[in-house]
Design an enzyme around this catalytic site. Structure first.
Site: not given
Ligand code: GCB
Length: 593
Positions: A162, A415, A470, A505
């Site tokens: 991403d 990931e 998330y 994250e």
């Molecule tokens: C993740 C990835 C990261 C993305 C992020 C997102 O899990 O490791 O590279 O940018 O999510 O914002 O979706």
């Protein structure tokens, strides 16, 4: 490979500046002999920088394939009789280099250095032509992976990470000189014993017959505190000033090659921070003290220069880390410039150092869950050859960064698919390799939500659990109560593994200037509420020893319906203005400190 430096026996000259640049869409540059003269139809290109955004031309921005860079350099007259080396700190993702008409080196991997001894090809005082063919394509046998697909519209480069696939000569290019006898490697491992410190050193040298090694350790004031003779040994420092988070105290270890007359024929300086790192149950220890990570996953990503290194932005980013009270960051999702690691050492900022193995997961594309139409690990996709490229990336990362006191943990992938037998088989030898290369630091990888507690088959190999989660964003979007319950339940599972957990994250896309009095995703208020919810969960679970928000700043991605001018999970905008979350984090992290 040692980073070039100026010392009493070494000189270097930067080749940064304006180079000539040409796309090679027809792949004709090699057969047409472009190395033999000025590049045809060339334009100017800055080094260091990504080429993509410089030209204001869609053809250049989205280009994949070979591109050519060329410059001339005058070899200093005073280097006559010296050994002369051409050194690239990084070229993304691969390069082949010629000096005049002679091919001198090729390198795979976009974020680690490589060099060639060109002594026999150049004449001190004369000019030499340096030509580099840079290739930015990604396949299942590259790290990171990608695939070129045939579409009705022609070929397209697909990749699953991403962030935008910036490419070019991203870091400094050096010409440097040494004497014939020269030091080729230095390794330091430090330990503590009460108030005293020890530094175990190992050196390697070439063409060094008739010389002996002498090392001199000086403190930050330049006062000599220990010396030793021999290619390896141990130095003891009484009342050592430890390197510690927030206190980037560095000693200077000078490695000298001394000839039979007592003359120093090579001198190389290695910074040393004396500290220890260990994992004890769920605790992460630095100098024997429990350490709690605060900070970010970052990117090397800037307007116009893309992934090109820039000292001014580096200093500003570290100033912002200090302003917000962050004590650490992860080099998501590739090894960062050596200047950044050096500066982290000096500022006492703790680093999780990651390889470029991102996107090894066919269940996610560009940050979005959903099948990508391939099997991740199979003979035709990520396979034994990929693993060897990955292993080499790990070797080069550890070789480059092994002496940085700031680096406390290796992350060998971000990931990847990790809930399958294929993943388990792929990763086990890579963990073994990393531990062989560096028995002194813990090793881990970053786990994805799709392989939650109970499903992941790779975390068994890790010393530290690094989790990207998330809840409240990709799942339970806008539902922070539900997110809080679900997140806590999963984390309690992980906590039962009796390993430290770092949340590497957690984040919410936030459009700066968008506001609401009700909890609405994309607003500045939602980002704050989302972070608060996460923090409540972390604070209830003792095994959580770190929180690194995704992301430090907004960054460029491929275009897509989930990305508004890039990924907006930054706590700062791409030009480093704070969103409301920056103040919220500052309150939490500075109060905790
Ligand atoms: C993740 C990835 C990261 C993305 C992020 C997102 O899990 O490791 O590279 O940018 O999510 O914002 O979706």
């Amino acid at each position: 490979m040692l980073r070039p430096q100026d010392s009493s026996t070494r000189e270097r000259k930067s080749l940064n500046g304006l180079w000539r640049f040409a796309l090679d869409g027809a792949s004709e540059g090699r057969s047409a002999g472009w190395v033999s003269g000025p590049l045809p139809a060339a334009r100017d290109m800055a080094v260091p920088a990504s080429f993509n955004d410089i030209a204001a031309d869609a053809e250049v921005r989205d280009y994949f394939g070979d591109v050519w860079y060329q410059t001339t350099v005058r070899v200093p007259r005073v280097w006559d009789g010296r050994r002369i080396v051409l050194h690239f700190e990084s070229v993304t993702h691969r390069a082949t280099v010629w000096v005049n008409d002679t091919e001198v080196v090729s390198h795979e991997g976009g974020y680690t250095p490589f060099e060639a001894d060109i002594t026999a090809l150049v004449v001190a005082g004369d000019e030499a032509r340096v030509t580099v063919v840079v290739n930015n394509t990604l396949s299942f046998q590259t790290i990171p992976p990608g695939v070129i697909e045939d579409t009705p519209d022609g070929k397209r480069q697909i990749y699953w990470h991403d962030f935008f696939n910036y490419a070019g000569i991203h870091r400094t290019v050096w010409l440097y000189s040494t004497g014939r006898a020269h030091v080729t490697d230095v390794t330091v491992v430090t330990d503590l014993d009460g108030d005293d410190g020890s530094i175990e050193y190992t050196t390697e040298a070439q063409d060094a017959d008739g010389t002996r090694v002498r090392v001199v350790l000086r403190d930050a004031d330049g006062v000599e505190v220990a010396t030793a003779d021999g290619p390896s040994g141990t130095l003891t420092v009484e009342n050592v000033h430890r390197w510690a988070p927030g206190d980037g105290y560095l000693y200077d270890l000078e490695v000298q090659l001394v000839d039979g007359n007592g003359d120093v024929v090579d001198s190389y300086h290695q910074s040393v921070g004396v500290r220890t790192v260990a994992v004890d149950g769920t605790r992460f220890l630095i100098n024997g003290e429990p350490f709690y990570f605060t900070g970010f996953g970052k990117h090397e990503d800037l307007p116009v220069i893309g992934k090109g290194h820039n000292d001014a932005f580096m200093l500003h980013d570290f100033a912002l880390l200090e302003w917000i009270g962050a004590n650490s960051f992860r080099t998501s999702h590739y090894p960062y410039a050596q200047d950044v690691l050096d500066y982290a050492d000096r500022r006492g900022i703790v680093v999780i150092d990651e390889t470029a193995a991102v996107g090894l997961n066919m269940s996610i594309g560009g940050g979005i869950f959903g099948g990508q139409g391939y099997t991740t690990f199979s003979p035709g996709t990520a396979n034994d050859e990929t693993r060897e490229v990955h292993a080499q990336a790990i070797r080069e990362l550890v070789a480059r960064d092994k002496n940085h006191p700031s680096v406390v943990l290796w992350s060998i992938a971000n990931e990847p698919e990790s809930d399958t037998e294929g993943a388990e088989k792929y990763f086990e030898p890579l963990f073994t390799l990393t531990r062989q290369l560096d028995p002194t630091r813990p090793v881990g990888f970053v786990n994805v939500m799709l392989a939650p507690y109970g499903k992941c088959r790779v975390s068994q190999f890790a010393d530290v659990l690094m989790l990207n989660r998330y809840y409240g964003w990709y799942v339970h979007t806008g539902e922070l109560r539900a997110a809080e319950l679900a997140f806590e339940e999963e984390l309690r599972g992980w906590a039962s593994e009796n390993k430290p957990i770092i949340i590497t994250e957690y984040g919410a896309d936030t459009y700066p200037g968008l506001h609401s009095v009700t909890p609405t995703p994309w607003t500045e208020e939602y980002q704050v509420a989302y972070l608060d919810m996460n923090h409540r969960v972390f604070d209830r679970i003792d095994a959580v020893v770190g929180e690194q928000v995704w992301n430090f700043a907004d960054f460029a991605t491929t275009s897509g319906i989930m990305r508004v001018g890039g990924n907006k999970k930054g706590v700062f905008t791409r030009d480093r203005q704070p969103k409301a979350a920056a103040y919220a984090l500052r309150r939490r992290w500075r109060d905790q400190a």
